[in-house]
Write an enzyme that holds these catalytic residues in place. Structure first.
Site, mmCIF file in Angstrom:
data_model
loop_
_atom_site.group_PDB
_atom_site.id
_atom_site.type_symbol
_atom_site.label_atom_id
_atom_site.label_comp_id
_atom_site.label_asym_id
_atom_site.label_seq_id
_atom_site.Cartn_x
_atom_site.Cartn_y
_atom_site.Cartn_z
ATOM 1 N N LYS A 106 0.838 -1.198 0.000
ATOM 2 C CA LYS A 106 0.000 0.000 0.000
ATOM 3 C C LYS A 106 0.872 1.247 0.000
ATOM 4 O O LYS A 106 2.075 1.173 0.263
ATOM 5 C CB LYS A 106 -0.898 -0.013 1.236
ATOM 6 N N TYR A 126 14.745 32.011 4.806
ATOM 7 C CA TYR A 126 13.564 32.795 5.157
ATOM 8 C C TYR A 126 13.579 33.234 6.622
ATOM 9 O O TYR A 126 13.999 32.472 7.499
ATOM 10 C CB TYR A 126 12.306 31.956 4.928
HETATM 11 C C1 LIG Z 1 -0.136 -1.899 6.877
HETATM 12 C C2 LIG Z 1 -0.721 -3.117 7.431
HETATM 13 C C3 LIG Z 1 0.105 -4.219 7.744
HETATM 14 C C4 LIG Z 1 1.594 -4.186 7.659
HETATM 15 O O1 LIG Z 1 2.140 -3.591 8.790
HETATM 16 P P1 LIG Z 1 3.718 -3.486 9.011
HETATM 17 O O2 LIG Z 1 3.871 -3.040 10.386
HETATM 18 O O3 LIG Z 1 4.195 -2.501 8.024
HETATM 19 O O4 LIG Z 1 4.237 -4.842 8.754
HETATM 20 C C5 LIG Z 1 -0.502 -5.392 8.128
HETATM 21 N N1 LIG Z 1 -1.849 -5.475 8.235
HETATM 22 C C6 LIG Z 1 -2.673 -4.433 7.963
HETATM 23 C C7 LIG Z 1 -4.120 -4.606 8.104
HETATM 24 C C8 LIG Z 1 -2.136 -3.219 7.554
HETATM 25 O O5 LIG Z 1 -2.934 -2.189 7.288
#
Ligand SMILES: *Cc1c(COP(=O)(O)O)cnc(C)c1O
Length: 821
Positions: A491, A716
């Site tokens: 993702k 700035y």
């Molecule tokens: C993002 C996510 C993961 C992965 O988590 P990590 O800590 O990056 O391994 C696993 N399960 C769900 C539902 C997630 O949203």
């Protein structure tokens, strides 16, 4: 020297293998451990190793690809494989090693064996450059130095070679003995010894002793007392020894007295045989200087004069073993492997080309290949067969030899006499929407071609090391019981690292599932040719249509979304895969206990849907303080899952763990784990992320350097104060690139020439300023925002956030370059 031939029956005899042979006279020339890389399938013997994945699983598909010879340890029903040969042994890895040992014994050549913590591959490649004028050399491909890589390397020895250069790498006690027997070096080089804990040894002494086992029978050992922990020279292995040292308190044969950097090179003086000698190493970094000195010592130890050694060292060129994947002109992707051309690295590069199937059309630009030890007829016929097998669409051959064999290539092909010729005609050659692999022997200077085919890279780049990511994937797989699946979380643009490049890698290495947050991320993956099942965690009703046509599997987290999905699904659709999310305490998305009856009632008699998995997400797998809560979550997951399974009458895949749960909660691996940030090298459950490798390096460059007078200010609102004046460097990264304003005014630091320097003044949109007072810094110098030493965790700490946020903040305008070795 004898040129051994290996009919398969002879191999069976060497190994004492149980043989079922349908053609015992088949001559084996290639040994394979990856069924996807055969160069000449009929003459290849596939070793079904029991590694992370059991090689026996790949026999059927390997057979389909034309492989006919198999080394196995399980009983295989040979009748299912007409005209195949099977050799059965107790341990397939041992068989591979024993075969390489036997082969090594047939040959009398000189062999240099290299081991140590760092520099093995560079030193091997440099010695190859230095010694090639005098020897016909066989060497380890890339960094093939493992229990598997070493036998494959040594197997390449043939009658034409008179020098072998092989590297050996070990990660724990007991591994070197066998490598020593396979390589049987006559000359040994110990590079250096680094930190013990980074490798699997108790302490440095144990590590040193293990490494020294490679040299037990050498005629000559090249080493530095700096790395031999006080062992007396007489107690080191080797009939003769040659030492080097940069420390005046450690007398050595080559006593370095002076090292001075000049214009990107290093001028070195030393005392050798009571005389002062010198050399120029054409590199500026510390590691290259040490590697160069080791090569210098080796040349002297081999009897070259100091003058000759200096002449040769000065011409060393950089060894880039990496394939780089870069955006090209006309929507092409370019894989740049312009450093070397030999048939085994060609096979590796073609695999990478197939793995990264960015575009349906694949083109190879290939130069003549030298020193293959084969006649050109045989060599180019092998290459033609390889290209056909790897489904290449187009070949551009450059050089007189490959051109002479143009008839062998049964694909769209064109040929040019020289790189110059090709470049002159480039404007008339059509490239569009294809992946182009550029692979040439060094003397063809193919980097000129790569430059012409790639887009100018914005000076801020995020480099992604795909091998490191693969290493991290294997790390987690090795923690799982056989049969437990992996879902890779890609993702948010693969945590900021790219999308289909990463997904392609994961698909090629057979993860079981991918997960994205939104349907459009999944659609992009499908369009790039990803065929793995993909779970979408936030399926919006507006995307249902697209999810159906792209076979994306929704996570169903509420009765409302379930109803609208069922309502949407055309009546003709049956068994559409969905995933049920159970809320056990995260309180984000998912069904809670009181909603189960409604869920089950909806699902029970639906033929439209198939519940592939039912899972939960844990809130604190890495935190011992909350272990009680985690246990509670797991208990409640177990009961919700059972209720669901009872209700629907079958058992979907169970999964609960994210990255940091995998090592801490082995009892909760269930049927699948979901690994995310761990692939990028971070895991809150591991001390210092031990066992993981750094995947991402963010680099930028200096645009301008200025001297400031006392009292002048920077940026700035005059926030950057310089009461005593000083020097600042402006660099090409700002908050629009993801380097947030929180890093301003000295909070953040970057690395220039290995030194940490603070920011000064506020971070601007596209730039920021660094205080480089007292340092030699020039326009165009490389600046590291983060890498393996100045790491993302440090940056996250500086601004009070977590590595996830640093990674995903890096904006899309920062170019990603993917490396693969
Ligand atoms: C993002 C996510 C993961 C992965 O988590 P990590 O800590 O990056 O391994 C696993 N399960 C769900 C539902 C997630 O949203």
């Amino acid at each position: 020297m004898s040129q051994e031939q290996y009919p398969i029956a002879h191999i069976a005899q060497i190994l004492g293998a149980k043989a079922q042979l349908s053609s015992p006279t088949t001559i084996i020339t290639q040994l394979l451990t990856d069924s996807r890389t055969p160069i000449d399938p009929e003459a290849s013997l596939f070793f079904a190793l029991k590694a992370q994945r059991d090689g026996h699983q790949f026999i059927a598909s390997a057979y389909q690809h034309g492989l006919r010879n198999f080394m196995v340890s399980d009983v295989v029903d040979a009748s299912a494989y007409p005209d195949a040969n099977f050799l059965q042994v107790d341990d397939v890895l041992k068989a591979l090693q024993q075969l390489a040992m036997a082969h090594r014994k047939t040959s009398q050549l000189k062999v240099i064996g290299i081991t140590g913590s760092n520099g093995k591959t560079i030193i091997k490649e440099w010695l190859y450059q230095l010694l090639a004028p005098d020897f016909n050399i066989v060497r380890s491909p890339k960094s093939f130095n493992s229990q598997i890589g070493v036998p494959l390397s040594v197997w390449q020895i043939n009658a034409s070679h008179d020098l072998g250069i092989f590297e050996a790498g070990i990660s724990r006690k007991g591994e070197m003995e066998v490598l020593a027997e396979i390589i049987a070096p006559t000359i040994g080089i110990l590079t250096n010894i680094g930190e013990a804990h980074a490798e699997g040894f108790e302490n440095n002494k144990e590590k040193l002793n293990e490494k020294l086992k490679l040299f037990k029978d050498v005629e000559l050992l090249v080493y530095s007392p700096t790395y031999t922990a006080g062992i007396k020279e007489a107690d080191l292995p080797g009939k003769a020894k040659f030492s080097w040292s940069t420390s005046a308190s450690q007398p050595a044969d080559l006593q370095i007295s002076f090292i001075e950097p000049i214009e990107g090179r290093n001028y070195i003086r030393a005392i050798y045989q009571h005389k002062e000698i010198e050399c120029l190493i054409p590199f500026s970094d510390k590691a290259s200087v040490e590697n160069g000195i080791i090569c210098w010592a080796t040349l002297l130890a081999l009897g070259y004069t100091p003058q000759e050694a200096d002449l040769r060292l000065e011409k060393l060129t950089s060894v880039s073993m990496r394939l780089a994947l870069i955006n090209g002109i006309e929507n092409c992707s370019v894989i740049d492997d312009s450093y070397s051309a030999d048939i085994s690295s060609l096979a590796i590069a073609l695999d990478f080309l197939n793995q990264q199937n960015q575009h349906p059309k694949k083109t190879l630009i290939l130069s003549d290949i030298y020193e293959s030890g084969k006649t050109n007829e045989v060599l180019y016929a092998e290459i033609a067969a390889l290209l056909a097998q790897k489904n290449l669409n187009r070949l551009i051959g450059i050089g007189p030899h490959i051109s002479a064999f143009a008839d062998l290539f049964k694909l769209e092909a064109s040929f040019y006499e020289s790189t110059q010729d090709f470049i002159a005609q480039l404007p008339a050659i059509h490239f569009a929407n294809e992946t182009i692999l550029v692979k040439g022997a060094r003397k063809f200077g193919f980097e000129r071609i790569s430059k012409l085919l790639t887009q100018k890279i914005h000076d801020t780049v995020l480099e992604i090391n795909l091998n490191a990511m693969l290493g991290n994937l294997q790390f987690y797989r090795s923690k799982l019981k056989p049969g437990v699946k992996t879902m890779a979380m890609v993702k948010a643009f693969s945590y900021g690292s790219g999308s289909f490049e990463i997904a392609n890698l994961l698909q090629y290495h057979k993860v079981d599932y991918l997960a994205v947050a939104y349907a459009d991320e999944g659609i992009a993956l499908r369009k790039a040719g990803i065929s793995l099942p993909i779970m979408v965690m936030s399926p919006e009703p507006s995307a249902f249509e697209a999810m159906l046509s792209y076979q994306l599997e929704p996570e169903i987290y509420s009765a409302a979304i379930l109803k609208s999905f069922m309502h949407f699904l055309p009546a003709a659709v049956t068994d559409f895969p969905i995933h049920i999310k159970l809320d056990t305490g995260m309180h984000r998305l998912g069904f809670e206990a009181h909603e189960m009856p409604e869920l089950i009632a909806l699902l029970k008699d639906s033929a439209q849907l198939k519940i592939v998995s039912a899972f939960t997400h844990l809130v604190a797998t890495d935190d011992a303080q909350h272990d009680g809560f985690t246990e509670q979550q797991l208990a409640s997951y177990a009961s919700l899952y059972e209720e669901l399974a009872q209700g629907i009458g079958y058992r979907p895949i169970r999964h609960a763990l994210n990255t940091s749960g995998i090592t801490r909660w082995p009892t909760a691996h269930f049927d699948m784990v979901r690994v995310g940030i761990g692939l990028y090298g971070f895991d809150g459950a591991l001390k210092d992320n031990r066992g993981l490798q750094t995947v991402a390096v963010l680099k930028t460059t200096v645009t301008q350097v200025k001297e400031l007078k006392p009292g002048e200010t920077v940026g700035y609102s005059r926030r950057g104060l310089m009461p005593n004046g000083g020097k600042i460097a402006t660099v090409k990264i700002g908050y629009a690139d993801g380097y947030t304003r929180d890093f301003g005014n000295g909070v953040g630091q970057m690395l220039i020439h290995g030194k940490l320097v603070p920011t000064i003044g506020s971070i601007c949109m596209d730039m920021c300023m660094l205080d480089v007072t007292g340092l030699e810094v020039n326009t165009g110098d490389e600046v590291i925002v983060f890498n393996e030493t100045h790491d993302i965790a440090t940056l996250a700490n500086q601004i009070g956030t977590i590595p996830y946020e640093i990674l995903t903040n890096i904006s899309q305008r920062v170019k990603r370059v993917y490396f693969y070795e």
